[in-house]
Design an enzyme around this catalytic site. Sequence first.
Site, PDB file in Angstrom:
ATOM      1  N   LYS A 111      36.759 -38.997  -8.963  1.00  0.00           N
ATOM      2  CA  LYS A 111      36.271 -39.650  -8.100  1.00  0.00           C
ATOM      3  C   LYS A 111      36.835 -40.712  -7.602  1.00  0.00           C
ATOM      4  O   LYS A 111      37.058 -42.134  -6.655  1.00  0.00           O
ATOM      5  CB  LYS A 111      34.689 -40.857  -8.842  1.00  0.00           C
ATOM      6  N   LYS A 194      32.059 -20.459  -4.158  1.00  0.00           N
ATOM      7  CA  LYS A 194      31.411 -20.285  -4.425  1.00  0.00           C
ATOM      8  C   LYS A 194      30.462 -20.884  -3.254  1.00  0.00           C
ATOM      9  O   LYS A 194      30.903 -21.592  -2.465  1.00  0.00           O
ATOM     10  CB  LYS A 194      31.461 -21.447  -5.410  1.00  0.00           C
ATOM     11  N   LYS A 197      27.774 -26.724   0.230  1.00  0.00           N
ATOM     12  CA  LYS A 197      26.892 -27.379   1.050  1.00  0.00           C
ATOM     13  C   LYS A 197      27.222 -27.637   2.457  1.00  0.00           C
ATOM     14  O   LYS A 197      26.741 -28.061   2.990  1.00  0.00           O
ATOM     15  CB  LYS A 197      26.038 -29.254   0.280  1.00  0.00           C
TER      16      LYS A 197
END
Length: 328
Positions: A111, A194, A197
């Site tokens: 992050k 994978k 979104k």
Amino acid sequence: MEKVVSGIRPTGNLHLGNYFGAVKSFVKMQDNYDCLFFVADWHSLTTHPKPEDIRRSAKTVMAEYLACGIDPSKASIYVQSDVKEVLELYLYFNMNAYLGELERVTSFKEKVRKQPDNVNAGLLTYPTLMAADILMHKADKVPVGKDQEQNMEMARLFARRFNRIYGVEYFKEPESFHFSDKAVKIPGLDGSGKMGKSEGNCIYLCDDEKTITKKVMKAVTDQGPTEPNQPKPEVIQNLFTIMEVVSTKDTLDYFNDKWNTCEIRYGDMKKQLASDICALLSPIRERILDVSADDAFLEKVAREGAERARESAAKTIREVREIIGFKS
Ligand code: TRP
């Protein structure tokens, strides 16, 4: 009965990958464990969501999990921010959590790299809030993805440390239950790995049949096999992997044979795949629509879930206050 606790990040609609991962394992666990599932809306504040989105996204995930088979008569679902007790435990754990170890958490470092202008204290102390979520209920098992293992290790560390500091055997170390070990990993449609979104990669449980068909027909493929029985390249294997979980064995065998004899027509395979995905998802989509429209039901589930969560949370806080030295 062993206790299971898990948090769900309210990050939009569920997709097929979530369904065969977290969702199915939650649904299975509710029969064998005393389950508490919650929407982690406090955790989501690290990214500063808009006020009007917060309650709505909690409602969306709740509705979708219920539509997939979480049964409130077996498992409790609550919204994290409805059970304030967790904040007190979060504070206590923060007093025993050290800057160095929090800074070393991989997801925190990521992050910091990705959003250097929003490295807030909530992000740094994400693992202590998660530990509080879990330890507050004395969970035995926590179903999580592999990516959560470091947070789970921190939760165990904070449990041990609390016990050591106060000379008690109070918190037990929760065990991870990795559903990713057991579940099929659903690949995406764009060949990038994978299911996630990103555009063109993902089939949502609430997608209608037209959308599903369009997405599947656009899935990335290749030129086709040139030799009998050749191994499948990743993009093709991806389609077969999805077919393994949504189609019958006969269908799968049929297309495997076609592949092995170099007679496969991807268009035909995709049509079949799309239709099998639609058959699986259309009852789920209908339930999502029904449940989402039933505010009274959702509120009842959340209220009853919160009441149950508050029972074990309040007991823990009472005992922890005593241990720490506050008069209750
Ligand atoms: N960190 C988890 C995730 O990103 C969500 C979560 C928050 C959680 N608190 C939890 C999971 C407690 C299990 C237990 O998916």
